[in-house]
Enzyme design. Structure first.
Site, PDB file in Angstrom:
ATOM      1  N   SER A  93      40.516  41.934  35.554  1.00  0.00           N
ATOM      2  CA  SER A  93      41.647  41.564  34.710  1.00  0.00           C
ATOM      3  C   SER A  93      42.461  42.814  34.419  1.00  0.00           C
ATOM      4  CB  SER A  93      41.150  40.942  33.405  1.00  0.00           C
ATOM      5  OG  SER A  93      42.230  40.574  32.577  1.00  0.00           O
ATOM      6  N   HIS A 107      50.629  41.185  34.593  1.00  0.00           N
ATOM      7  CA  HIS A 107      49.255  40.791  34.272  1.00  0.00           C
ATOM      8  C   HIS A 107      48.676  40.100  35.498  1.00  0.00           C
ATOM      9  CE1 HIS A 107      46.733  37.206  33.200  1.00  0.00           C
ATOM     10  NE2 HIS A 107      45.992  38.165  32.695  1.00  0.00           N
ATOM     11  N   ASN A 109      44.645  38.455  37.039  1.00  0.00           N
ATOM     12  CA  ASN A 109      43.261  38.150  36.700  1.00  0.00           C
ATOM     13  C   ASN A 109      42.679  37.295  37.815  1.00  0.00           C
ATOM     14  OD1 ASN A 109      41.365  35.936  35.491  1.00  0.00           O
ATOM     15  ND2 ASN A 109      41.242  37.637  34.059  1.00  0.00           N
ATOM     16  N   VAL A 110      41.497  37.652  38.275  1.00  0.00           N
ATOM     17  CA  VAL A 110      40.736  36.778  39.178  1.00  0.00           C
ATOM     18  C   VAL A 110      39.293  36.787  38.706  1.00  0.00           C
ATOM     19  CG1 VAL A 110      42.187  36.848  41.242  1.00  0.00           C
ATOM     20  CG2 VAL A 110      40.564  38.688  40.849  1.00  0.00           C
ATOM     21  N   ARG A 111      38.659  35.625  38.696  1.00  0.00           N
ATOM     22  CA  ARG A 111      37.328  35.549  38.105  1.00  0.00           C
ATOM     23  C   ARG A 111      36.527  34.387  38.688  1.00  0.00           C
ATOM     24  NH1 ARG A 111      41.252  33.674  34.871  1.00  0.00           N
ATOM     25  NH2 ARG A 111      41.051  31.554  34.057  1.00  0.00           N
ATOM     26  N   GLY A 259      30.624  37.887  22.979  1.00  0.00           N
ATOM     27  CA  GLY A 259      30.071  39.213  22.716  1.00  0.00           C
ATOM     28  C   GLY A 259      30.523  40.243  23.725  1.00  0.00           C
ATOM     29  N   GLY A 260      31.679  40.021  24.308  1.00  0.00           N
ATOM     30  CA  GLY A 260      32.225  40.984  25.259  1.00  0.00           C
ATOM     31  C   GLY A 260      32.620  42.279  24.565  1.00  0.00           C
ATOM     32  N   ARG A 261      33.026  43.232  25.376  1.00  0.00           N
ATOM     33  CA  ARG A 261      33.354  44.555  24.849  1.00  0.00           C
ATOM     34  C   ARG A 261      34.775  44.543  24.285  1.00  0.00           C
ATOM     35  NH1 ARG A 261      35.058  49.729  27.012  1.00  0.00           N
ATOM     36  NH2 ARG A 261      33.889  51.417  26.021  1.00  0.00           N
TER      37      ARG A 261
END
Length: 301
Positions: A93, A107, A109-111, A259-261
């Site tokens: 991202s 922007h 993003n690939v996921r 709970g990501g950073r």
């Protein structure tokens, strides 16, 4: 069914490398600083940040691969059948905030998301896209950006560009402002309508297409002279960008709820932004034309 998850991860790591290399070459001064991190619940990532470059004021290109038990609300509200499942999510991202107001923010993003269900086939889908947020928009740039998007979609179906372009227009919209965030591009989620391999091929095309769409625009506009007044307008529009990311964006919500950073998730925010009470641009100016013409649902190609 065995999913080629490792192949996706390898692609994402290389994509992060390739995008950072291309942006560093375009900036010509600053480099990305890497910050590796681990997630207590499982997984980690590589956050790469560029600040105060000749062209890029702030840019973040993130890779993350997280896994764990029990899905956050932002995922299960659309997929109640996988509540409580083990999950694995990985992606790249990025958000690039250029210094010059004539260079648009971008922007991409690939996921990939996979949920394991006991005794059943895993649930999986891909998501992503790319989009452009200009401040002093140029029609040529908008057309070229969308032409790349349309061309990469063609091998996957005659209707793919129209569908994912329309989805992008709908998603990157601030309803309480009644404004689009930018001129759109491509957006897709829950992509599993084709076999895994074909979906993966499409995601690879999107990742590479981002560079083909954005880098030429940066190159064309980065040396355009600008005024302090134009910087103020850029900062005002960046305020809208920040609002969308904090209030509406599903990716931000997923990252924070799982709970990501936090530092990596909020790297999308601009370095400087401004809000004025009921500020309106002067009629007939380029600033007014941005919202009146460019930030409307248009067929660019």
């Amino acid at each position: 069914m065995s999913l080629a998850v490792e192949a996706v991860k390898d692609f994402l790591l290389k994509l992060q490398d390739d995008i950072c290399e291309a942006l560093e070459a375009e900036d010509g001064q600053a480099t990305f600083v890497e910050d590796k991190w681990t997630r207590e619940g499982g997984g980690g990532g590589r956050t790469r940040v560029m600040v105060d470059g000749a062209v890029i004021e702030k840019g973040g290109v993130n890779f993350s691969h997280v896994y764990g038990k029990g899905l956050p609300m932002s995922s299960t509200e659309r997929h109640p059948d996988i509540a409580g499942c083990n999950f694995e999510a990985m992606g790249v991202s990025l958000v690039i905030h250029p210094k010059n107001p004539h260079v648009p923010t971008s922007h991409a993003n690939v996921r990939l998301f996979v949920a394991e269900r006991e005794g059943k086939e895993p649930v999986w889908w891909f998501g992503g896209g790319f989009d452009l947020t200009p401040y002093y928009a140029v029609e040529e740039d908008c057309r070229d950006f969308h032409q790349v998007a349309q061309d990469l979609c063609k091998p996957f179906g005659a209707d793919v560009y129209a569908r994912f372009k329309g989805w992008c227009d709908e998603y990157f919209f601030i309803p309480y402002r009644n404004e689009a965030r930018g001129i759109g591009g491509l957006f897709f989620d829950d992509l599993n309508e084709w076999p895994f391999e074909k979906c993966f091929e499409f995601v690879q095309a999107v990742g590479k297409g981002y560079m083909d769409a954005y880098i030429p625009i940066v190159n064309r506009r980065k040396n355009t002279p600008y005024t302090e007044q134009q910087v103020e307008f850029q900062e005002f529009r960046r305020g809208r960008y920040a609002e969308f990311n904090l209030v509406i964006d599903r990716g931000t919500k997923f990252g924070l709820q799982s709970g990501g950073r936090t530092e990596s998730i909020l790297i999308s925010l601009p370095p400087r932004a401004r809000w004025g009470y009921n500020w309106q641009p002067e009629p007939g100016t380029p600033e007014a034309r941005l919202t009146e013409y460019f930030l409307t649902k248009r067929q660019w190609v």
